[in-house]
Motif scaffolding. Structure first.
Motif, PDB file in Angstrom:
ATOM      1  N   ARG A 267       1.977   6.888  -6.778  1.00  0.00           N
ATOM      2  CA  ARG A 267       1.014   7.927  -7.132  1.00  0.00           C
ATOM      3  C   ARG A 267       1.607   9.311  -6.916  1.00  0.00           C
ATOM      4  O   ARG A 267       1.392  10.236  -7.733  1.00  0.00           O
ATOM      5  CB  ARG A 267      -0.258   7.761  -6.303  1.00  0.00           C
ATOM      6  CG  ARG A 267      -1.118   6.584  -6.730  1.00  0.00           C
ATOM      7  CD  ARG A 267      -2.299   6.418  -5.806  1.00  0.00           C
ATOM      8  NE  ARG A 267      -3.160   5.324  -6.264  1.00  0.00           N
ATOM      9  CZ  ARG A 267      -4.165   4.820  -5.538  1.00  0.00           C
ATOM     10  NH1 ARG A 267      -4.423   5.313  -4.331  1.00  0.00           N
ATOM     11  NH2 ARG A 267      -4.902   3.841  -6.027  1.00  0.00           N
ATOM     12  N   HIS A 268       2.370   9.463  -5.834  1.00  0.00           N
ATOM     13  CA  HIS A 268       3.000  10.756  -5.562  1.00  0.00           C
ATOM     14  C   HIS A 268       4.002  11.110  -6.653  1.00  0.00           C
ATOM     15  O   HIS A 268       4.046  12.261  -7.135  1.00  0.00           O
ATOM     16  CB  HIS A 268       3.690  10.718  -4.202  1.00  0.00           C
ATOM     17  CG  HIS A 268       4.392  11.987  -3.848  1.00  0.00           C
ATOM     18  ND1 HIS A 268       3.733  13.121  -3.454  1.00  0.00           N
ATOM     19  CD2 HIS A 268       5.727  12.299  -3.847  1.00  0.00           C
ATOM     20  CE1 HIS A 268       4.595  14.092  -3.219  1.00  0.00           C
ATOM     21  NE2 HIS A 268       5.816  13.616  -3.441  1.00  0.00           N
TER      22      HIS A 268
ATOM     23  N   SER B  10       1.116   4.247  -2.854  1.00  0.00           N
ATOM     24  CA  SER B  10       0.988   5.657  -2.529  1.00  0.00           C
ATOM     25  C   SER B  10       2.189   6.459  -3.021  1.00  0.00           C
ATOM     26  O   SER B  10       2.035   7.559  -3.578  1.00  0.00           O
ATOM     27  CB  SER B  10       0.831   5.815  -1.010  1.00  0.00           C
ATOM     28  OG  SER B  10       0.767   7.169  -0.651  1.00  0.00           O
ATOM     29  N   ASP B  11       3.403   5.889  -2.839  1.00  0.00           N
ATOM     30  CA  ASP B  11       4.601   6.575  -3.317  1.00  0.00           C
ATOM     31  C   ASP B  11       4.598   6.696  -4.838  1.00  0.00           C
ATOM     32  O   ASP B  11       4.995   7.742  -5.399  1.00  0.00           O
ATOM     33  CB  ASP B  11       5.854   5.832  -2.858  1.00  0.00           C
ATOM     34  CG  ASP B  11       6.088   5.968  -1.366  1.00  0.00           C
ATOM     35  OD1 ASP B  11       5.474   6.864  -0.750  1.00  0.00           O
ATOM     36  OD2 ASP B  11       6.880   5.179  -0.810  1.00  0.00           O
TER      37      ASP B  11
ATOM     38  N   SER C 220       0.832  -1.213   0.000  1.00  0.00           N
ATOM     39  CA  SER C 220       0.000   0.000   0.000  1.00  0.00           C
ATOM     40  C   SER C 220       0.863   1.257   0.000  1.00  0.00           C
ATOM     41  O   SER C 220       0.560   2.229  -0.718  1.00  0.00           O
ATOM     42  CB  SER C 220      -0.925  -0.009   1.219  1.00  0.00           C
ATOM     43  OG  SER C 220      -1.796  -1.128   1.193  1.00  0.00           O
ATOM     44  N   ALA C 221       1.942   1.230   0.799  1.00  0.00           N
ATOM     45  CA  ALA C 221       2.835   2.391   0.835  1.00  0.00           C
ATOM     46  C   ALA C 221       3.534   2.583  -0.506  1.00  0.00           C
ATOM     47  O   ALA C 221       3.723   3.721  -0.967  1.00  0.00           O
ATOM     48  CB  ALA C 221       3.865   2.223   1.949  1.00  0.00           C
TER      49      ALA C 221
END
Length: 449
Positions: A299-300, A296-297, A292-293
């Motif tokens: 996407r950033h 998220s990274d 999940s992290a």
């Protein structure tokens, strides 16, 4: 049909042929007005030309003519500017001013060989001769035509049954009243096309003599090539720096998460083989968190390259998302409809300019509020996408009136991207504030979406 008449006809809305011809004829009266105004400016132009000619003639007489050439040059320049203004105000013909390209060498060569005042004097000579001749012809046509139309009333008031041509005042040459009126109508019908013919010559003269000449155009092209060469080099450096940033972000974020995920999955597999499902559960939960992290990274990082919301919903939604994520309260004003979108290149440059400005505001400005404004400004071509980011912070980002060259590397990179598409960026941030960043980018820069 003259060039001006065809230009006016093209600018008119689509109508039937009869209505179109009538409108073109009606627009031709603006040429009449332009010619009639020539006697008003004739004094200034003649004064400038007389001073110029007398000054040149007296230069061999101990250089006394030099005392006249300076005011002559000033008046010639003022006359040229006045003619450009009159053409734009009356005929809607915009003649760009010739850029100053001084000759190399001593000061007298720069003064004497500067072609702009001599070319302006040539156009003033055209206005004082052909233009004034056209004014006389047009005044004669319109004056005679109006007098002929009024002739029946004049003759009736004087108690005469017949009229004299062409002024309607009783005399030796008599004509029937309807014939005089018909002649007056013909003269009034002829006045606009005759005026258009004279103004067409004048417009050609203005574009050739008041606008940029060959030497000025070549100098502009040389500067353009030099600017493009410099901006290309800086853009390549900026792209390389952006590539290294993305590589660093991937290495420090998603890559580390994926390495951790692989290790946790490996430990979960060994625990499953050795101790059963219960022992592997803890490693699988940790692996799920790492996945999940990593997502998220990723996407950033992707948003840093090009945010999907910008492609899907346009600048309004993308800038609003930036404002919502900013720690400083931001008001967003997008002053063009959502369906009216510029090119993808213009949107991307504007988005990253806003992003950089809001990031700097949050980091350095100590501001309580910021405002982002975007609008479509009319300009040659399809216009400009303009944006302004202002805040009420402490300022000091650049000297007063400074440009992007005085700002940080982020703004310099954006300035290089703007220069590559003929845009510009200006940063005004005096000590004590406020800070105002203004950006302009061609609306269609980079082609269609």
């Amino acid at each position: 049909m003259s060039e001006n008449t065809m230009r006016w006809a093209a600018a008119l809305p689509a109508v039937d042929d009869r209505g179109g011809a009538l409108r073109v004829w009606a627009r031709g009266w603006w040429s009449v007005v332009h010619l009639v105004l020539h006697p008003v400016v004739l004094g200034l132009h003649l004064t400038a030309l007389v001073l110029l000619v007398v000054g040149i003639a007296l230069v061999p007489v101990f250089g006394t003519g030099l005392l006249l050439l300076l005011p002559a040059r000033l008046l010639v320049g003022a006359g040229g500017r006045l003619e450009r203004y009159r053409l734009a105000a009356v005929l809607d013909v915009h003649v760009p001013a010739a850029p100053r390209v001084p000759p190399e060498g001593s000061w007298w060569r720069r003064v004497v060989l500067d072609a702009r005042p001599w070319r302006s004097a040539g156009h003033l000579a055209v206005v004082c001769t052909l233009g004034v001749l056209g004014a006389g012809v047009v005044l004669a046509l319109t004056g005679t035509g109006l007098a002929a139309l009024a002739a029946p009333a004049v003759a009736g008031g004087l108690g005469h049954d017949s009229l004299s041509w062409p002024f309607g005042i009783p005399g030796t040459l008599d004509a029937p009243g309807p014939l005089v009126v018909a002649g007056g109508l013909v003269l009034l019908l002829l006045a606009p096309p005759v005026a258009c013919a004279f103004t067409a010559v004048e417009v050609r003269s203005a574009r050739a003599l008041l606008g940029p000449g060959r030497r000025e155009r070549e100098a502009v092209l040389r500067r353009r090539v030099q600017t493009l060469t410099e901006t290309r080099s800086r853009t390549v450096d900026s792209v390389e720096a952006e590539r290294r940033r993305i590589e660093r972000d991937l290495h420090d974020g998603p890559q580390q998460r994926l390495v951790s995920l692989a290790m946790q999955l490996g430990m979960a597999k060994r625990a499953l083989d050795r101790d059963g499902p219960d022992a592997a559960r803890e490693f699988l939960e940790a692996a799920s968190g790492s996945a999940s992290a990593a997502i998220s990274d990723m996407r950033h990082v992707a948003r840093g390259i090009h945010p999907p919301v910008l492609t899907d919903r346009g600048l309004d939604a993308a800038v609003s998302a930036l404002a919502a994520a900013s720690p400083v309260p931001v008001d967003v004003e997008v002053l063009f409809p959502a369906e009216q979108r510029p090119s993808a290149t213009a949107e991307a440059i504007a988005y990253f300019c806003v992003s950089e400005a809001l990031t700097n505001t949050a980091k350095h400005a100590r501001a309580s509020r910021a405002v982002v404004q975007l609008w479509h400004e009319a300009a040659p071509g399809d216009g400009l996408l303009r944006l302004r980011v202002s805040d009420d912070g402490v300022g000091g980002a650049a000297p007063a009136g400074g440009t992007v060259a005085d700002g940080g590397s982020g703004l310099r990179g954006l300035g290089d991207r703007l220069a590559a598409v003929d845009g510009w960026l200006h940063l005004d941030s005096p000590a004590g504030g406020p800070t105002v960043l203004e950006v302009a980018v061609p609306w269609t820069a980079g082609g269609a979406r």
